[in-house]
Design a protein around this motif. Structure first.
Motif, short mmCIF file in Angstrom:
data_model
loop_
_atom_site.label_atom_id
_atom_site.label_comp_id
_atom_site.label_asym_id
_atom_site.label_seq_id
_atom_site.Cartn_x
_atom_site.Cartn_y
_atom_site.Cartn_z
N SER A 28 0.82 -1.21 0.00
CA SER A 28 0.00 0.00 0.00
C SER A 28 0.86 1.26 0.00
CB SER A 28 -0.94 0.01 1.20
OG SER A 28 -0.21 -0.05 2.41
N PHE A 29 2.06 1.17 0.56
CA PHE A 29 2.90 2.36 0.67
C PHE A 29 3.64 2.67 -0.63
CE2 PHE A 29 2.28 0.54 4.85
CZ PHE A 29 1.70 1.62 5.49
N VAL A 30 3.63 1.74 -1.57
CA VAL A 30 4.15 2.06 -2.90
C VAL A 30 3.28 3.16 -3.50
CG1 VAL A 30 4.65 1.17 -5.20
CG2 VAL A 30 5.04 -0.28 -3.19
N LEU A 31 1.97 3.02 -3.39
CA LEU A 31 1.05 4.05 -3.90
C LEU A 31 1.19 5.34 -3.11
CD1 LEU A 31 -2.34 2.30 -4.78
CD2 LEU A 31 -0.81 3.53 -6.31
N VAL A 32 1.40 5.24 -1.79
CA VAL A 32 1.56 6.44 -0.98
C VAL A 32 2.79 7.21 -1.46
CG1 VAL A 32 2.00 7.33 1.34
CG2 VAL A 32 0.38 5.45 1.01
N LYS A 33 3.88 6.53 -1.68
CA LYS A 33 5.10 7.18 -2.16
C LYS A 33 4.88 7.82 -3.54
CE LYS A 33 8.31 6.46 1.03
NZ LYS A 33 9.04 7.59 1.66
N LEU A 34 4.16 7.13 -4.41
CA LEU A 34 3.84 7.72 -5.70
C LEU A 34 2.97 8.96 -5.52
CD1 LEU A 34 3.11 4.53 -7.83
CD2 LEU A 34 5.01 6.12 -8.13
N GLY A 35 2.05 8.92 -4.55
CA GLY A 35 1.16 10.05 -4.32
C GLY A 35 1.89 11.30 -3.88
N PHE B 147 9.52 9.09 -6.03
CA PHE B 147 9.72 7.96 -6.93
C PHE B 147 10.82 7.02 -6.44
CE2 PHE B 147 8.23 11.39 -9.99
CZ PHE B 147 6.90 11.08 -9.80
N PRO B 148 11.97 7.53 -5.97
CA PRO B 148 12.98 6.61 -5.42
C PRO B 148 12.45 5.83 -4.21
CG PRO B 148 13.96 8.75 -5.89
CD PRO B 148 12.49 8.92 -6.03
N GLY B 149 11.62 6.49 -3.38
CA GLY B 149 11.04 5.78 -2.23
C GLY B 149 10.11 4.66 -2.66
N ALA B 150 9.31 4.92 -3.69
CA ALA B 150 8.41 3.89 -4.20
C ALA B 150 9.20 2.70 -4.74
CB ALA B 150 7.51 4.46 -5.30
N VAL B 151 10.30 2.99 -5.44
CA VAL B 151 11.13 1.92 -5.99
C VAL B 151 11.79 1.12 -4.87
CG1 VAL B 151 13.21 1.43 -7.35
CG2 VAL B 151 11.55 3.11 -8.18
N ALA B 152 12.25 1.82 -3.83
CA ALA B 152 12.93 1.13 -2.73
C ALA B 152 11.99 0.17 -2.01
CB ALA B 152 13.49 2.16 -1.74
#
Length: 509
Positions: free
Chosen positions: A268-275, A279-284
Motif C-alpha cells: 500500500s505504501f508504494v502508492l503512498v510514495k507515488l502520491g 519515486f525513489p522511495g516507491a522503488v525502494a
C-alpha cells in the motif's frame, strides 16, 4: 457390459433406468463403500434430486479422493448452480433454513480438503450476519488442512471480502493469519488491496464510502486485536482519500513486522510514495517486497511506473517484461494489459496494440478494452476505437478513463451530443480529472461557448499552464492552441494522478 459389483447399476443407469439402477445398487455386494456412494449420487442426479446427489458425492469424496472429480463436476454445472442459488435464497428466509444451511456448511468445511467446500453458501451466511463462532472454527480448521490445489486455497479471498464488507474485520484478519500459517505467504497479495470489491468495485470516486469505512475501521481497532491488519487497512483507506502523510505514518507500525511473513503489507505504501511524488522511495519499497516475493506482479508494475515517472522509460519497460516473465499464467492477462497501457502513454501505439490484443487472448477483461480503444483512436481507426470503448463502458460503468476516451473519440468525429453526455457524466460522477475539462473546453469552443471554454480551461493545473507558456507563449490568449497541444503532447496519457504526468511532460519540456 463392464465387470465388477456395480456393472448392473452402470448398465441400467446408462439405459436411463434410474429406478432399476437403484434396486441393483441395493443388491450389489462386494464393492467399496465409496463406490456405492458414488453410484448413489449418480442415480440421484439422474432423477433430479441434486441435494441428495451432492451429499452422496461428498460422502464418497470424503472416503476416497478419487471421487472428488465427480463432486467438482456437479458443483460446476449450471443446472446445479441455479438449483443451489434458489435453494439458498429460500432457506435463508427462515430461521430453520438458515440453521440447516449453517449445519451443512460446517459439515462441508469439516470434510475439507475435499474439493467443493460450500463457499458460496458460507458467503451468503456471512452476508446474512450468520457467521457464528462455530462456523469460524470450521473455516479455520479447513484452512489448516488445505493443500495447495484445494478450492479453499484459491478462493479464500472471496470469504475475506465478504467478511470485510460485513464489517467483520477481526474474523477476516484471523482468516488471513490462518492462510499465512498454512502456506507462509499469499499467492496473490494484490487481491487484499481492495477487499470491499463485493460491495464497491473500486475506490475511485467513492470518497463518502472511504470516509465511513475509515471511521468503522478505526472504531473496530480500538479493541486492540490484530493491530497490524488495522494499520494496513487504515493506510489503504487514507491513501485512497489522498491523505498521504497520515497513510505514511502507518508505515512505521508495519515496517518492524517479520518481513518474510508480512512484507506484502508494504504494498500500500508504494502508492503512498507515488502520491507524494517520491519515486525513489516507491522503488525502494517495491524492491524490498520483490526480494521476498518476486512474482508479486502488481508491485513490480507499480515500481515500473515509478521508474518511468523518474525519467527512465526504458528501465520501466524492462520491469514490465520481467513482470510478464515472473507473474504466473493466471495474472499474465493483467500484466499484458498494464504493459499495453504504458506503451500507449509513450505513444508506441503498434506495440501497445500487440500487448493489448495478447491480453484479450489471455482472457483479460478489466480496463483492456478501454486502453485498446484509445490505441485504435490514436492510430486513426475510429470505428474500432468506439467498438472497444463502448464495450469497456458497458462492461464497467466505473471505467471513467474509457468513458473519457470515448468522449474524445465522439468529439473528434463531430458527434457533439454523445461527447457532451459522456463528459457531463464524468464531471458529475467521476473523479476530478483535468483531462475531462480539457476535452469539454474544446467541445464548448466548437459550440461557440467562449465563457464555458474559459471556465474549463481554468481547471488546467499550473504545470500545464507553465508548459504551454514555455512552448507556446501566452496560453490564455490562445486557449484552443494550448488545449489541443496538451492532448497531442500527452499522447496516450489521460490518467488524472499527478505522478503519471512527468512521464509525458519530461519528454517535451
Amino acid at each position: 457390459m463392464a465387470e465388477g459389483p456395480f456393472a448392473e447399476v452402470e448398465a441400467l443407469l446408462a439405459a436411463g433406468e434410474a429406478g432399476a439402477a437403484r434396486g441393483a445398487l441395493a443388491r450389489a455386494r462386494g464393492g467399496e463403500a465409496w463406490e456405492a456412494e458414488l453410484w448413489r449420487g449418480r442415480i440421484a442426479e439422474k432423477e433430479g434430486r441434486l441435494d441428495e446427489a451432492e451429499r452422496a458425492y461428498r460422502e464418497a469424496a470424503r472416503a476416497d479422493v478419487k471421487a472428488a472429480p465427480e463432486l467438482d463436476r456437479l458443483l460446476e454445472e449450471e443446472k446445479y448452480a441455479a438449483h443451489r442459488e434458489a435453494r439458498l435464497a429460500e432457506a435463508l428466509r427462515t430461521k430453520a433454513g438458515r440453521e440447516r444451511i449453517e449445519a451443512e456448511v460446517r459439515e462441508g468445511l469439516a470434510s475439507a480438503p475435499v474439493p467443493g467446500a460450500p463457499l458460496e453458501a458460507l458467503i451468503r451466511l456471512i452476508e446474512a450476519r450468520r457467521f457464528s463462532p462455530a462456523l469460524e472454527r470450521a473455516l479455520l480448521g479447513a484452512v489448516a488442512r488445505a493443500g495447495d490445489g484445494d478450492k479453499l486455497a484459491g478462493e479464500w479471498p472471496q470469504l475475506f471480502s465478504a467478511l470485510m464488507c460485513a464489517g467483520r474485520y477481526v474474523p477476516a484478519f484471523r482468516l488471513g493469519e490462518a492462510v499465512l500459517d498454512r502456506f507462509g505467504r499469499f499467492e496473490s497479495p494484490g487481491q487484499l488491496m481492495w477487499p470491499w470489491w463485493r460491495r464497491i468495485r473500486r475506490a475511485v470516486a467513492e470518497e463518502a464510502f472511504l470516509r465511513r469505512e475509515l471511521a468503522r475501521v478505526r472504531a473496530a481497532a480500538a479493541a486492540g486485536a490484530l493491530p497490524h491488519w488495522f494499520s494496513y487497512y487504515r493506510a489503504i483507506l487514507l491513501s485512497n482519500l489522498a491523505r498521504n502523510k497520515a497513510a505514511m505514518a502507518e508505515y512505521a507500525k508495519l515496517k518492524a513486522l517479520d518481513a518474510d511473513r508480512y512484507s506484502w503489507m508494504w504494498q500500500s505504501f508504494v502508492l503512498v510514495k507515488l502520491g507524494v511524488l517520491d519515486f525513489p522511495g516507491a522503488v525502494a519499497i517495491s524492491r524490498d517486497i520483490l526480494s521476498r516475493a518476486p512474482s508479486h506482479w502488481w508491485v513490480r508494475c507499480r515500481m515500473a511506473e515509478a521508474i518511468m515517472a523518474g525519467g527512465d522509460a526504458a528501465g520501466g519497460l524492462r520491469e514490465f517484461e520481467e513482470a510478464e516473465r515472473t507473474c504466473g499464467p493466471g495474472a499474465l492477462g493483467e500484466v499484458l494489459t498494464w504493459h499495453g497501457e504504458v506503451l500507449l502513454w509513450l505513444g508506441e501505439y503498434d506495440r501497445a496494440l500487440g500487448k493489448l490484443d495478447a491480453a484479450v487472448a489471455e482472457g483479460a477483461k478489466t480496463f483492456v478494452f478501454g486502453w485498446r480503444g484509445a490505441v485504435h483512436l490514436k492510430r486513426g481507426d475510429h470505428a474500432r476505437a468506439l467498438a472497444d470503448l463502448d464495450a469497456a463502458v458497458a462492461r464497467d460503468p466505473k471505467d471513467f478513463e474509457a468513458r473519457g476516451w470515448r468522449a474524445e473519440a465522439h468529439r473528434l468525429a463531430g458527434r457533439h451530443g454523445e461527447a457532451s453526455a459522456d463528459l457531463e457524466h464524468l464531471v458529475v460522477r467521476g473523479p476530478k480529472n483535468f483531462w475531462t475539462h480539457i476535452n469539454r473546453a474544446l467541445l464548448r469552443d466548437a459550440a461557440g461557448d467562449v465563457k464555458g471554454m474559459a471556465e474549463d480551461f481554468a481547471q488546467a493545473p499550473p504545470e500545464l499552464l507553465a508548459l504551454a507558456r514555455a512552448r507556446l507563449g501566452a496560453p490564455r490568449a490562445e486557449m484552443r492552441r494550448a488545449l489541443t497541444s496538451w492532448l497531442d503532447w500527452a499522447k496516450g496519457v489521460r490518467r488524472w494522478e499527478k505522478y503519471v504526468q512527468p512521464i509525458w511532460m519530461e519528454r517535451i519540456s
